[in-house]
Each structure stands twice: as C-alpha cells, then as structure tokens.
Design an enzyme around this catalytic site. Structure first.
Site, PDB file in Angstrom:
ATOM      1  N   LYS A  78       5.025  25.356  -2.206  1.00  0.00           N
ATOM      2  CA  LYS A  78       5.087  24.513  -3.402  1.00  0.00           C
ATOM      3  C   LYS A  78       4.311  25.141  -4.556  1.00  0.00           C
ATOM      4  O   LYS A  78       4.809  25.234  -5.679  1.00  0.00           O
ATOM      5  CB  LYS A  78       4.538  23.116  -3.107  1.00  0.00           C
ATOM      6  CG  LYS A  78       4.656  22.153  -4.287  1.00  0.00           C
ATOM      7  CD  LYS A  78       4.079  20.794  -3.955  1.00  0.00           C
ATOM      8  CE  LYS A  78       2.563  20.830  -3.950  1.00  0.00           C
ATOM      9  NZ  LYS A  78       1.959  19.499  -3.808  1.00  0.00           N
TER      10      LYS A  78
ATOM     11  N   ASP B 219       7.128  18.214  -4.791  1.00  0.00           N
ATOM     12  CA  ASP B 219       5.923  17.445  -4.489  1.00  0.00           C
ATOM     13  C   ASP B 219       6.334  16.035  -4.086  1.00  0.00           C
ATOM     14  O   ASP B 219       7.522  15.759  -3.876  1.00  0.00           O
ATOM     15  CB  ASP B 219       4.976  17.434  -5.689  1.00  0.00           C
ATOM     16  CG  ASP B 219       5.539  16.643  -6.874  1.00  0.00           C
ATOM     17  OD1 ASP B 219       6.736  16.240  -6.837  1.00  0.00           O
ATOM     18  OD2 ASP B 219       4.793  16.427  -7.838  1.00  0.00           O
TER      19      ASP B 219
END
Length: 209
Positions: free
Chosen positions: A120, A138
C-alpha cells in the site's frame, strides 16, 4: 456497477474535484515517502503535525539518519507506533543512501524492500510522488469499492486488481485520491452520508435517510 455507472461515478467525482491531492504535507519525493511511512494507523492531520517540525529539522535521508533512532523517535513521538516507525525510517534512510544514492526508487519491488514499506505504501508513493496509475487500497477505498459495488473483493489485493481493471484509463491516476476522500468525508464507515452523496445514483447501496 455497470461500466456506464463506473464512468458516471468518476466523471462526477472529477467534476467536483478536478485535481485531487493527498492531504499529507510534503515538498519532495523523500518527504512523501517518509510521511506515508509514518501514516500507517495514524491520521494525516496527526502526521502533518509531526512532520512539520521533523522536516524543518531534517528532510533528507542523510539528515534523518544523523538524528539517530532516539532523536527521530522524539520528533515523531505524537504519532502512533512512533518507536517502530522511527526504527523503520532510520533503516530505510540507510538503504536509500547505501543502495540508491540517497534517492527514492521508482519501482514497486525496490520500494517494498524498504523497512516499513508494504504494498500500500509503495503504491501511494508511486502514485503521489511519481504520478503512476497505481491503486493503494486503504480502509476507505476497500469500504467504498465494496459498498458501492464499484470493485468488490474480499482482500485489499483483490480490490486493487479489480479497480485497475474497472476504472477507465482517463481516471486511473487520480482515482486513488477521489476514492479516499469520498470514503473519508462522505461514504463514512459508521454512517455514510448518502443524502449528500453526489454519486449515490451509481451506488449499489440504497439511499439512506
């Protein structure tokens, strides 16, 4: 969502916010990397408060390395998990200096090899700092993608892969920001603000009142 609904969904978000930006404050690629690394399990507002002081004192790999782990920990002590993050950022700075000439690498593999940088974080840096059409999933993006029917998936990776397939190319670079901001301020976890949502007509969820 149908392909036409996806097109309408992003066209609407773009019309409302043509140039979406991250809410993390930074002025260089390295500052972007450091801020994103510090943002795990923390708010952008909280990270910005810490990095304003930190970056005024040290905003390069060499300068942060010179602070030492304890010195860095002191500067970011208001951020959650600050001791672990200080350890990771110091180790990352050392690798940047020893292996990358002090520069932030522009590849997913090299970024993910840095301590404290997962998929991420790497995707955020590639998107925000380098303008790559990546999708950093997220909690906000995961929720919005599943709740709306945009790109359902059981894992962040599944949602990421679905988004990369479903989002039209013209929206890919900015889609990450639009989805985060939509999830943060409108399609919220506990009570989605459906009554003021500009894209509710594209959504699988029935309008809430």
């Amino acid at each position: 969502m149908s392909p036409q609904q996806v097109q309408t969904f992003f066209s609407t978000l773009r019309a409302a916010n043509p140039r979406p930006q991250t809410e993390l404050e930074y002025s260089s690629v390295f500052e972007c990397l450091a801020a994103v690394l510090l943002s795990a399990q923390a708010t952008d507002v909280g990270v910005n408060k810490a990095t304003r002081g930190l970056f005024a004192l040290a905003n390069t790999p060499a300068a942060i390395l010179a602070l030492g782990e304890e010195g860095l920990a002191h500067e970011i002590r208001t951020v959650g998990l600050y001791r672990t993050k200080a350890k990771n950022l110091i180790a990352t700075c050392r690798i940047l200096l020893e292996q990358h000439g002090g520069e932030v690498p522009r590849s997913q593999e090299a970024l993910e090899a840095l301590p404290g940088v997962g998929r991420k974080t790497a995707n955020v840096v590639l998107n925000v700092a380098f303008g790559e059409p990546t999708m950093a999933v997220d909690t906000h993006i995961f929720r919005v993608s599943n709740r709306t029917g945009l790109a359902p998936g059981k894992t962040p990776l599944a949602v990421e892969q679905a988004l990369l397939k479903r989002v039209p190319n013209e929206f890919l670079v900015d889609a990450h920001h639009w989805l985060i901001l939509h999830g943060r301020y409108v399609c919220q976890a506990r009570k989605p603000q459906c009554e003021r949502c500009a894209v509710h007509h594209c959504c699988d969820r029935k309008l809430e009142t």
